[in-house]
Design a protein around this motif. Structure first.
Motif, mmCIF file in Angstrom:
data_model
loop_
_atom_site.group_PDB
_atom_site.id
_atom_site.type_symbol
_atom_site.label_atom_id
_atom_site.label_comp_id
_atom_site.label_asym_id
_atom_site.label_seq_id
_atom_site.Cartn_x
_atom_site.Cartn_y
_atom_site.Cartn_z
ATOM 1 N N PRO B 87 0.783 -0.806 -0.326
ATOM 2 C CA PRO B 87 0.272 0.169 -0.429
ATOM 3 C C PRO B 87 0.822 1.347 0.323
ATOM 4 C CG PRO B 87 -1.105 -2.003 1.715
ATOM 5 C CD PRO B 87 0.713 -2.440 1.219
ATOM 6 N N VAL B 88 1.971 1.514 0.542
ATOM 7 C CA VAL B 88 2.297 2.670 0.619
ATOM 8 C C VAL B 88 3.490 2.560 -0.728
ATOM 9 C CG1 VAL B 88 4.905 3.315 2.186
ATOM 10 C CG2 VAL B 88 3.317 1.860 3.182
ATOM 11 N N ALA B 89 3.668 1.816 -1.441
ATOM 12 C CA ALA B 89 4.997 1.661 -2.684
ATOM 13 C C ALA B 89 3.625 2.212 -3.892
ATOM 14 C CB ALA B 89 5.025 0.648 -3.280
ATOM 15 N N TYR B 90 2.173 2.042 -3.496
ATOM 16 C CA TYR B 90 1.262 2.101 -4.030
ATOM 17 C C TYR B 90 0.776 3.839 -4.695
ATOM 18 C CZ TYR B 90 -3.915 1.773 -6.884
ATOM 19 O OH TYR B 90 -4.574 1.851 -7.452
ATOM 20 N N ALA B 91 0.385 4.089 -2.879
ATOM 21 C CA ALA B 91 0.816 5.449 -2.663
ATOM 22 C C ALA B 91 1.142 6.106 -3.148
ATOM 23 C CB ALA B 91 0.124 5.752 -1.409
ATOM 24 N N LEU B 92 2.597 5.597 -3.455
ATOM 25 C CA LEU B 92 4.071 6.044 -3.448
ATOM 26 C C LEU B 92 3.576 6.877 -5.583
ATOM 27 C CD1 LEU B 92 6.561 8.259 -3.339
ATOM 28 C CD2 LEU B 92 7.195 5.859 -2.913
ATOM 29 N N VAL B 93 3.528 5.811 -5.524
ATOM 30 C CA VAL B 93 3.087 5.936 -7.010
ATOM 31 C C VAL B 93 1.512 6.288 -7.745
ATOM 32 C CG1 VAL B 93 3.216 4.575 -9.734
ATOM 33 C CG2 VAL B 93 4.732 3.830 -7.017
ATOM 34 N N ARG B 94 0.623 6.655 -7.007
ATOM 35 C CA ARG B 94 -0.075 6.844 -7.492
ATOM 36 C C ARG B 94 -0.984 8.337 -6.665
ATOM 37 N NH1 ARG B 94 -2.176 2.698 -11.126
ATOM 38 N NH2 ARG B 94 -0.402 2.216 -11.788
ATOM 39 N N THR B 95 -0.109 8.588 -5.931
ATOM 40 C CA THR B 95 -0.491 10.002 -5.098
ATOM 41 C C THR B 95 -0.361 11.051 -6.014
ATOM 42 O OG1 THR B 95 -1.141 11.765 -3.613
ATOM 43 C CG2 THR B 95 1.250 10.265 -3.668
ATOM 44 N N ARG B 96 -1.286 11.816 -6.129
ATOM 45 C CA ARG B 96 -1.585 13.253 -7.389
ATOM 46 C C ARG B 96 -0.561 14.117 -6.292
ATOM 47 N NH1 ARG B 96 -5.681 12.781 -10.333
ATOM 48 N NH2 ARG B 96 -5.556 11.256 -12.010
ATOM 49 N N SER B 97 -0.736 14.365 -5.268
ATOM 50 C CA SER B 97 0.038 15.237 -3.665
ATOM 51 C C SER B 97 1.212 15.021 -3.640
ATOM 52 C CB SER B 97 -1.009 14.647 -2.395
ATOM 53 O OG SER B 97 -0.289 15.516 -1.565
ATOM 54 N N ALA B 98 2.143 15.834 -4.020
ATOM 55 C CA ALA B 98 3.058 16.319 -3.916
ATOM 56 C C ALA B 98 3.684 16.083 -2.678
ATOM 57 C CB ALA B 98 4.109 17.484 -4.834
ATOM 58 N N LEU B 99 2.891 16.725 -1.696
ATOM 59 C CA LEU B 99 3.424 16.194 -0.712
ATOM 60 C C LEU B 99 3.275 15.340 0.432
ATOM 61 C CD1 LEU B 99 3.276 17.993 2.482
ATOM 62 C CD2 LEU B 99 1.100 18.242 2.518
ATOM 63 N N LEU B 100 2.623 14.173 0.138
ATOM 64 C CA LEU B 100 1.900 12.829 0.472
ATOM 65 C C LEU B 100 3.268 12.272 -0.369
ATOM 66 C CD1 LEU B 100 0.532 10.094 1.659
ATOM 67 C CD2 LEU B 100 -0.707 10.782 -0.295
ATOM 68 N N LYS B 101 3.673 12.638 -1.287
ATOM 69 C CA LYS B 101 4.591 11.634 -2.416
ATOM 70 C C LYS B 101 5.936 11.552 -0.775
ATOM 71 C CE LYS B 101 4.231 10.656 -6.022
ATOM 72 N NZ LYS B 101 3.836 10.647 -7.636
ATOM 73 N N SER B 102 5.683 13.172 -0.556
ATOM 74 C CA SER B 102 7.741 13.468 0.037
ATOM 75 C C SER B 102 7.453 12.648 1.784
ATOM 76 C CB SER B 102 7.902 14.592 0.737
ATOM 77 O OG SER B 102 7.471 15.695 -1.096
ATOM 78 N N VAL B 103 6.039 12.728 1.607
ATOM 79 C CA VAL B 103 6.368 12.247 3.659
ATOM 80 C C VAL B 103 6.601 10.965 3.495
ATOM 81 C CG1 VAL B 103 4.763 11.703 5.186
ATOM 82 C CG2 VAL B 103 4.410 13.959 4.109
ATOM 83 N N ILE B 104 5.936 9.945 2.286
ATOM 84 C CA ILE B 104 6.342 8.686 2.243
ATOM 85 C C ILE B 104 7.507 7.905 1.516
ATOM 86 C CG2 ILE B 104 5.324 6.465 0.394
ATOM 87 C CD1 ILE B 104 2.963 8.062 -0.114
ATOM 88 N N LEU B 105 8.111 9.242 0.416
ATOM 89 C CA LEU B 105 9.697 8.673 0.457
ATOM 90 C C LEU B 105 10.585 9.456 1.600
ATOM 91 C CD1 LEU B 105 10.329 10.247 -3.287
ATOM 92 C CD2 LEU B 105 10.471 8.209 -1.936
ATOM 93 N N VAL B 106 9.818 9.895 2.444
ATOM 94 C CA VAL B 106 10.899 10.023 3.609
ATOM 95 C C VAL B 106 11.104 9.072 5.030
ATOM 96 C CG1 VAL B 106 11.083 11.637 5.623
ATOM 97 C CG2 VAL B 106 11.035 13.064 2.900
ATOM 98 N N THR B 107 9.322 8.701 4.870
ATOM 99 C CA THR B 107 9.870 7.719 5.700
ATOM 100 C C THR B 107 9.601 6.499 5.721
ATOM 101 O OG1 THR B 107 6.815 7.638 5.272
ATOM 102 C CG2 THR B 107 7.840 9.009 7.052
ATOM 103 N N ALA B 108 9.686 6.249 3.821
ATOM 104 C CA ALA B 108 9.936 4.934 3.787
ATOM 105 C C ALA B 108 11.498 4.516 4.000
ATOM 106 C CB ALA B 108 8.968 4.721 2.753
#
Lengths: 395, 287
Positions: B87-108
């Motif tokens: 789910p984390v990878a899916y959210a990372l790839v599919r989210t349109r929100s740049a903020l969410l993308k950064s949060v996932i990248l940083v935490t993961a």
């Protein structure tokens, strides 16, 4: 030949009459179609879409008739794909309503809209056979297995792909993949078929053949079709009506012949077909006709676009390359010009000439004779036709 | 192909680093192989004559249990990482929100830069008897006595999942990013809701990434040492910690060497079996 159709909401119903909405109520439909009454296949009522601060689609009204082949035509970024995605339900409108078959679908997700889509890259599921691809929509609808098999077979026959059922999409040519994509979209008996630049990935010869076939299938099934393209040739040859778009706005809606011969604005005139722009001067305005001066020549044009212009103001006259003629230099009723280049095009020659005023024009000369008689540098007289000219104020 | 294209003058240059690594690994493995085939001389770091007894020694219950536990822990970790990471990878790839993308990248992904040891010690703070979890549960009166996380297999798996997650997320994200969004759109236009579109299209198409991520997580965990050593505290025996005990506590290099090789064989064998079993899954991806 064809009758006027009330294809858009009457102007009085418009929510913001002060908005410079293009006049859409000028489109013809084949008489047979207008006779069929009832709800529009698709109705967009005041639909508007923004991405952040950018307005991708300005407030738009559009009515797609049952069984019609409607083309959204425009350059990239004109809003045609946004419009398609709004119809499909992949985008949510920021304002306005969308109706499909009279049913309100503005907030309906794509999987409940009963629409068929052929994507630009076909998007065939690579992990399924051709038959499973085509049957996918039926499986999702819980259609009984036996019926699925029968309908898949029938639809594959429709697109002339009998015997390909067990192939993998990867084993198919581009044209065959497109047929599968079309079959997959049609098998669910969609209320509307949406085509997103489906021919752009095909080579030129195949494209022509597929276009003819698509048109045949569409006519046979009578399925309402909305086709998105930036290729004006495709639009002219396939459509019942064309919606010309640019910069998030509908510029003109009309039959191919209307948008080709009677463009309503400068953009449409320049976008549909090859065209020359000749600088001229407005002389008189009288009713629906206006007279313009092209050098020493006087020509009549439609007055609609020039109504608020004072006499003497500059206008641009639009004329097709195949409407211009080449005459000996100095012949009466011609504009003096000089041949700049000759471009061989097979059935015709494109003769590029420079006017005395500096403009470059292209004249389409049938046959090959011009190659011998009009070497670059030759002085010629440019014959401008009496009719079929349109003029717009300069940009 | 023309000769001009076939000639790649930079190729030898690119091969040099890989060749150096290969040479070093081969040399190391050769040294281990040499140790494993010579007798252990108690009280000495030197070895005796040629023998195969070291491998026979591995049939002891403690070694076999460590091997079994290692494979189990690796499976559990790889599976848990996959379930959490997808789910984390899916959210990372599919989210349109740049903020969410950064949060996932940083935490993961940033845990990758911390190193296994640091992350493992962080987990002791969380899992300890007076650690974050137990302290919180006690605060709310949910437990009287602390739950034992440290020195248990569960604790080891939890920490290993965290250590392995970044790699899983990166591998799954790479696989998911290659799946055209139009597939899902096509599925939806054909009447599949988001869940069914995912299950019938996206998930099968991501199977090659799932298999690759799973095997990588498996291998990653197999070679983990600091986490089972610190969280397991000697109570959870896996191959890597046993090798360490034999080699650096008992100074029995020959048996440690033979266990290393047996562990390598076990890892390769299990991964081969996993890949083989996953072949039909991978074929679903159709790539």
């Amino acid at each position: 030949m064809s009758s006027r159709a009330a294809d858009v909401i009457p102007a009085a119903d418009r929510r913001s009459p002060d908005r410079p909405t293009p006049d859409l109520a000028t489109s013809d439909l084949p008489a047979a179609r207008t006779a069929r009454r009832g709800a529009a296949a698709v109705l967009l009522d005041g639909v508007l879409k923004r991405f952040g601060t950018v307005t991708a689609l300005e407030e738009t009204r559009l009515r797609v008739e049952q069984g019609e082949f409607l083309t959204l035509l425009g350059p990239s970024g004109c809003g045609k794909t946004t419009l398609l995605n709004l119809m499909a339900g992949f985008l949510e409108a920021d304002a306005g309503e969308i109706l499909i078959g009279g049913e309100q679908v503005t907030a309906t997700p794509p999987y409940e809209r009963q629409i068929g889509i052929v994507f630009q890259n076909y998007a065939l599921f690579p992990h399924m056979s051709v038959a499973r691809n085509v049957g996918y929509g039926l499986r999702m609808r819980g259609v009984p297995k036996r019926e699925i098999a029968a309908r898949v077979e029938e639809t594959l026959a429709l697109v002339k792909l009998q015997g390909f059922a067990d192939r993998s999409p990867r084993q198919l040519s581009g044209g065959q993949q497109q047929r599968v994509a079309l079959a997959r979209a049609l098998v669910i008996r969609p209320r509307v078929l949406l085509l997103d630049e489906p021919f752009s990935a095909l080579d030129k010869n195949l494209r022509g053949a597929m276009q003819v076939e698509l048109k045949e299938i569409q006519r046979r099934l009578g399925v309402t079709t909305v086709f998105v393209t930036h290729d004006q040739g495709e639009a002219l040859s396939l459509s019942d009506r064309i919606v010309v778009m640019s910069a998030g706005r509908i510029r003109q809606v009309g039959t191919p012949d209307e948008v080709y011969r009677h463009p309503q604005d400068r953009f449409v005139a320049g976008f549909i077909g090859d065209v020359n722009t000749l600088p001229a001067r407005l002389e008189t305005l009288s009713g629906v006709r206006a007279t313009v001066a092209l050098g020493d020549l006087r020509r009549e044009v439609e007055a609609a676009a020039l109504r608020d212009r004072p006499p003497g103001s500059p206008v641009d006259v639009f004329v097709r390359p195949d409407h211009l003629g080449v005459r000996p230099a100095g012949e009466g009723g011609t504009l003096p010009a000089r041949v700049a280049a000759l471009v061989y095009q097979g059935s015709h020659i494109d003769l590029h000439a420079d006017l005395a005023t500096g403009e470059r024009v292209v004249v389409r000369v049938p046959g090959q004779g011009a190659l011998a008689t009009h070497a670059p540098g030759t002085a010629i007289g440019l014959a401008v036709p009496q009719g079929g000219l349109v003029a717009f104020p300069p940009e | 192909m023309t000769p001009a294209i076939r000639r790649r003058p930079f190729l030898p240059l690119f091969v040099v680093p890989a060749a150096l690594v290969a040479i070093a690994i081969t040399a190391g493995l050769a040294a281990i192989l040499r140790f494993s085939l010579h007798a252990y001389v108690p009280g000495s770091l030197d070895v005796g004559g040629f023998t195969l007894d070291n491998f026979a020694d591995l049939a002891r219950p403690i070694v076999l249990r460590a091997m079994r536990d290692t494979v189990l822990i690796c499976f559990e970790t790889a599976l848990a990482t996959l379930i959490l990471g997808y789910p984390v990878a899916y959210a990372l790839v599919r989210t349109r929100s740049a903020l969410l993308k950064s949060v996932i990248l940083v935490t993961a992904v940033t845990p990758l830069f911390l190193g296994e040891v640091v992350r493992t010690y962080a987990w002791t703070v969380v899992l300890g008897n007076s650690g974050f979890i137990n302290a919180t549960l006690r605060q709310f009166g949910l437990i009287d006595r602390p739950i034992q996380f440290m020195f248990t297999e569960f604790g080891v798996v939890v920490a290993l999942v965290h250590v392995t997650l970044p790699v899983m997320v990166i591998m799954l994200a790479a696989a998911l990013a290659h799946i055209d969004r139009d597939y899902e759109k096509a599925a939806q236009s054909l009447g599949a809701g988001p869940v069914r579109a995912f299950l019938t299209v996206t998930l099968p198409l991501s199977m090659p990434g799932v298999v690759a991520g799973f095997t990588t997580a498996f291998a990653w965990t197999f070679s983990a040492f600091a986490t089972p050593q610190v969280i397991g505290g000697g109570k959870v025996g896996v191959v890597s910690t046993l090798v360490y005990q034999l080699g650096l506590s008992s100074f029995n290099f020959p048996v440690a060497a033979s266990l290393s090789l047996a562990g390598l064989g076990l890892a390769l064998g299990t991964m081969w079996a996993v890949r083989r079993a996953a072949r039909p899954l991978e074929a679903m991806g159709g790539h």
